[in-house]
Scaffold this active site. Structure first.
Site, mmCIF file in Angstrom:
data_model
loop_
_atom_site.group_PDB
_atom_site.id
_atom_site.type_symbol
_atom_site.label_atom_id
_atom_site.label_comp_id
_atom_site.label_asym_id
_atom_site.label_seq_id
_atom_site.Cartn_x
_atom_site.Cartn_y
_atom_site.Cartn_z
ATOM 1 N N SER A 193 0.882 -1.147 -0.074
ATOM 2 C CA SER A 193 -0.069 0.021 0.088
ATOM 3 C C SER A 193 0.972 1.123 -0.063
ATOM 4 O O SER A 193 1.844 1.478 -1.064
ATOM 5 C CB SER A 193 -0.964 -0.044 1.273
ATOM 6 N N ASP A 204 -8.914 -4.770 -5.851
ATOM 7 C CA ASP A 204 -8.393 -4.050 -4.710
ATOM 8 C C ASP A 204 -9.267 -2.595 -4.576
ATOM 9 O O ASP A 204 -9.225 -1.976 -5.767
ATOM 10 C CB ASP A 204 -6.766 -3.639 -4.973
ATOM 11 N N HIS A 225 -7.339 -6.227 -0.464
ATOM 12 C CA HIS A 225 -6.068 -5.171 -0.510
ATOM 13 C C HIS A 225 -4.791 -5.643 -0.398
ATOM 14 O O HIS A 225 -4.524 -5.970 0.747
ATOM 15 C CB HIS A 225 -6.619 -3.988 0.586
#
Length: 517
Positions: free
Chosen positions: A237, A456, A486
């Site tokens: 991320s 995602d 995710h």
């Protein structure tokens, strides 16, 4: 008078993105001037006291409140500190100490070096997160010591704490909901400035030095302290942005690297928010399509109607706290990060819709917001705001939000308005970034494996394609995971697992364009 503002202000553009237990928030600051963040120039040479340090590893204590609290990790874990300059333009000046953690490589393994993790945010504590998720990454101990850290401003590394738990609880309970008029939008902006003023009062001297470029330079000092010629790195991320900025600054020092749930480096603040709105709308549609029994599954209309009702009439929940509109939005959003949470989301929505209670959605929101049972909060959201506002140059106003509302609503009737008003997050912040789009071109770096998941929500797939191009020819290598959630590696998909292990343990990068169905 302290105005209330929803706990989630919408700059989870974590992911930036949010990976460490879904997480992220945002905000602004008056009264401290409008100082620009220090330039991102290379700066003077660092003294040997910094470049020559070695980590003194010792036993680990329990995580602090700012890290997320909990039990101490087991005896096999080791903790230490790394000294870094507050300002890389003045490396002989004030310093910070960054908290570190590691678990050594498996005895008898062919040790390659240390693999450094950043799990996202920005604002997630790597020291608290790595032991919690270590089982997922256990196979990588066949070649590496697994290492993580609390970046500057995070956890136990000079944490930014703007308000105490009682004040955060009060703000969450007094939440007025999404603005419906210009006047209410101005009230939201004023509340954001009030929160920013508290941040400035608590950590004003630190705020100019919380940029991603500063954290990337910290990574290079960590590499040296670990004794590695190159940085072997796993970023998730926001951690993908950090890894890409590192590759831009130090292309020849890039080691075996995986970037999972990739942030788009090419979009400005508004474009990022629009893309993330698309991602959560896609995840919501996928959740509803796979929900199962039509009689028990909520609809988009049910969710939108529930959120609207909560604006005027919060639902009761356990203890004195109620489920407000913003907390319900956070609860729904956070459970879309992983398909493993979708059954819970169905139960939580049915409880709210059928029983008029908000216990389950409130629990999901408070987990995401980092609220502990004792009422303390980890500092992820304060740090997230501070890093994002130091990074980004744009400062959208109420007029900007009003001009974009229709675009956000068209993308998502459930999430659109919430993400649109989150654009106010850095209005009035005293530190202004140089650009919205980080410099990530890394010519000369070894191939970097990018993992992108088609479903995602927080870091939509298109961002990984943009990152591949932005890194430069031959650097970014894209692997597509056709799935939900995710992050790809934690899914356990054997195709993804094999590709990651080849990249990290064997130094064999998969072919660009590989698809894991």
């Amino acid at each position: 008078m302290r105005r209330a503002v929803g706990v989630l202000a919408g700059m989870c553009l974590l992911a930036a993105g949010c990976t460490t237990a879904p997480a992220d928030g945002d905000a602004p600051i008056p009264g401290a001037g409008d100082a620009a963040a220090p330039p991102a120039a290379a700066g003077p040479e660092l003294p040997a006291t910094l470049t020559g340090q070695k980590v003194a590893w010792d036993t680990c204590g329990a995580p602090t409140t700012e890290q997320g609290a909990g039990e101490a990790p087991g005896a096999e874990w080791e903790c230490g500190e790394l000294t870094v300059p507050l300002d890389y333009a003045r490396p002989d000046g004030e310093t910070l100490r960054l908290a570190l953690i590691r678990i050594p490589a498996e005895p008898g393994a062919g040790r390659i070096g240390s693999l450094v993790f950043n799990f996202g945010g920005p604002g997630g504590s790597g020291v608290a997160t790595l032991p919690r998720v270590a089982r997922t990454y256990e196979p990588l101990r066949q070649g590496f010591d697994l290492v993580s850290f609390d970046p500057r401003g995070v956890g136990a590394s000079s944490p930014v704490v703007c308000r105490d738990g009682a004040a955060l609880d009060a703000a969450a309970q007094e939440d007025p909901g999404v603005p419906r008029t210009r006047a209410e939008g101005e009230e939201r902006a004023a509340a954001v400035r009030d929160l920013g003023a508290d941040c400035a009062a608590a950590a004003g001297d630190l705020l100019p030095y919380l940029r991603t470029v500063d954290a990337a330079r910290d990574l290079d000092l960590l590499r040296q302290a670990l004794g590695d010629a190159q940085l072997h790195y796993y970023g998730a991320s926001y951690g993908t942005k950090l890894g890409a900025v590192y590759a831009h600054l130090f292309p020849r020092r890039v080691g075996r690297t995986v970037l999972d749930a990739v942030v788009d480096p090419t979009r400005d603040v508004v474009e990022r928010a629009l893309l993330q709105t698309e991602g959560f709308e896609l995840a919501l549609g996928n959740y509803l399509a796979g929900c199962g029994d039509p009689a028990g599954c909520p609809t988009t209309g049910d969710i939108a109607e529930l959120l609207e009702r909560l604006r005027e009439a919060p639902l009761p929940a356990s203890g004195p706290r109620r489920l407000t509109q913003s907390l319900a939005f956070t609860g729904v959003m956070s459970t879309l990060y992983s398909p493993q949470s979708w059954d819970f989301l169905t139960r939580a929505l049915r409880q709210a819709l059928d029983e008029g209670r908000g216990d389950l959605l409130l629990a999901a929101a408070e987990q995401y917001n980092g609220r502990a049972a004792d009422g303390g909060y980890r500092n992820l959201h304060a740090a997230n705001r501070a890093v994002n506002c130091a990074d980004f140059a744009s400062r959208p106003t109420v007029d900007d939000v009003l001009g974009q509302l229709d675009a956000f609503r068209e993308i998502s009737p459930v999430f659109g308005e919430h993400f649109a008003w989150g654009l106010l997050a850095c209005e009035g912040w005293p530190v202004t970034g140089e650009r919205d789009r980080p410099e990530v071109r890394a010519e000369g770096a070894r191939p970097v494996l990018l993992l992108a998941t088609t479903g995602d929500p927080a870091t939509p797939y298109a961002g990984a394609e943009q990152m591949r191009d932005a890194l430069g020819p031959g650097v970014g290598v894209l692997l597509t995971y056709d799935g939900e959630g995710h992050g790809a590696y934690a899914s356990g998909d054997p195709c993804v697992t094999a590709a990651v292990h080849a990249q990290l343990l064997a130094g064999a990068t998969p072919e660009d364009g590989t698809v894991c169905p």
